[in-house]
Design a protein around this motif. Sequence first.
Motif, PDB file in Angstrom:
ATOM      1  N   LYS A  81      11.351   3.852  14.070  1.00 48.57           N
ATOM      2  CA  LYS A  81      10.624   4.716  13.143  1.00 48.57           C
ATOM      3  C   LYS A  81      11.430   5.946  12.731  1.00 48.57           C
ATOM      4  N   ARG A  83      14.608   5.438  12.184  1.00 46.34           N
ATOM      5  CA  ARG A  83      15.665   4.706  11.487  1.00 46.34           C
ATOM      6  C   ARG A  83      17.046   4.879  12.126  1.00 46.34           C
ATOM      7  N   ALA A 101      11.587  -2.831  11.267  1.00 44.72           N
ATOM      8  CA  ALA A 101      10.850  -1.913  10.393  1.00 44.72           C
ATOM      9  C   ALA A 101      11.248  -2.252   8.958  1.00 44.72           C
ATOM     10  N   ALA A 103       9.953  -1.513   6.192  1.00 39.54           N
ATOM     11  CA  ALA A 103       9.861  -0.424   5.215  1.00 39.54           C
ATOM     12  C   ALA A 103      11.185   0.319   5.090  1.00 39.54           C
ATOM     13  N   ASP A 131       6.654  -6.218  13.124  1.00 35.61           N
ATOM     14  CA  ASP A 131       7.039  -5.203  12.144  1.00 35.61           C
ATOM     15  C   ASP A 131       6.301  -3.914  12.479  1.00 35.61           C
ATOM     16  N   ALA A 133       6.820  -0.940  11.052  1.00 37.02           N
ATOM     17  CA  ALA A 133       6.674  -0.067   9.873  1.00 37.02           C
ATOM     18  C   ALA A 133       6.816  -0.940   8.636  1.00 37.02           C
ATOM     19  N   ARG A 280      11.013   7.178   1.356  1.00 39.01           N
ATOM     20  CA  ARG A 280      10.643   6.360   2.523  1.00 39.01           C
ATOM     21  C   ARG A 280      10.106   7.229   3.655  1.00 39.01           C
ATOM     22  N   SER A 281      10.780   8.350   3.905  1.00 31.46           N
ATOM     23  CA  SER A 281      10.311   9.269   4.947  1.00 31.46           C
ATOM     24  C   SER A 281       8.899   9.744   4.656  1.00 31.46           C
ATOM     25  N   TYR A 284       6.376   6.276   4.595  1.00 31.07           N
ATOM     26  CA  TYR A 284       6.290   5.293   5.681  1.00 31.07           C
ATOM     27  C   TYR A 284       6.632   5.823   7.067  1.00 31.07           C
ATOM     28  N   PHE A 285       7.336   6.940   7.162  1.00 30.60           N
ATOM     29  CA  PHE A 285       7.868   7.342   8.467  1.00 30.60           C
ATOM     30  C   PHE A 285       7.449   8.753   8.873  1.00 30.60           C
TER      31      PHE A 285
END
Length: 364
Positions: A81, A83, A101, A103, A131, A133, A280-281, A284-285
């Motif tokens: 999560k 990355r 992940a 995403a 999965d 994320a 993305r941050s 999704y994160f």
Amino acid sequence: MRSPALRHVLTHLITPLLMCIGMGLAYMGAFVTPEPNHLPVAVVGTAPKAKVFAQTVKDAAGDKLDVRTVATRADAVHLLKSRDVTGAYVPSAKAPELLVATAASDMGATAVEKVFTPVAAEQGVPLKVTDVAAPVADDPTGQGLFFLLVAVSIGSYASVAALGAAGAALAMRVRALLALGVAAVVGGIGALLAGPVFHLAHHDLAGVWGMASLYSAGILLIGVGLHTFLKRWTTLTMMVLFVMLNFTSSGGLFRPELQNGFFGTLHAFWNGAGFVEGARSLLYFGDDGLARTVWTLVAWLLAGVLVTAVAALYERTRAVRQEATAPGADTASAVSEAERRARRAAEEQAAKEAEEEAEETVGV
């Protein structure tokens, strides 16, 4: 060459032909042969058996993988999560599990599956893939943000022709303010595409608008400033900076760990990567890494401000020099009709070139 018209056409053909070469080299170099290049993965377990397994995987993969061990499954999920890894393998004699992940990168998850599926097959057990994320159902591959980047980029660099060429008679301060206004509009269009139209963003739509506007403003200010010096070659320069090098290093299709070192290095500081990873941050994160990506976009914006300031100083100096060499009131009557016609012709030529530049940019 005796024909001015033919020379004019051939000169204008230089730009699309160079674009053909550049796009081919950039896109095919970045996307045609994706393969792991120090792809970070983790193996869960602290026992000697887990460490031996991790080293075995590393030895078999060579430079394709960077393998580490983590103590628990929860630690692996945290790394995914944030990355820091693309996949994590949980060894088990009966039910091995692979954590991914998608995403962060659907292609990265696929690459990790190709690495660990044969490992489970050797044990004669199926591999469970989890999965941690996943992207939204409206964007199952997670690549929608890349195409959002494309749309916002085109709206930004195509507007440079209008602001730089058609707006050449305006003061640089006015052009810069117009660029910021256009950036806000382009960001709004991007937010509409990401939200109500294609539903890529189910939350934080204001944040998406802010990042798209910041990204667009950097491109526009750089383009408006460069136009003072490059004129009709600005289009080609913008294509190199914000298409050829930008889309290919953004991580929107392939993460840098699936590309060669050149594009992987650009990913660390290029503005397209800042926008994609920042989105993305945000979506999704849980904002992890968001501050760094925003600072990347701010740095490009400041670069645009600097280029624009240098262009404004140059234009002001040039205007002062022209005023100093212009004929005074007592000699104005001495200016011949031929000189007046020459000036009108020069102005008409400049207007024609501005129109051609705008048409060329839109065509591209």
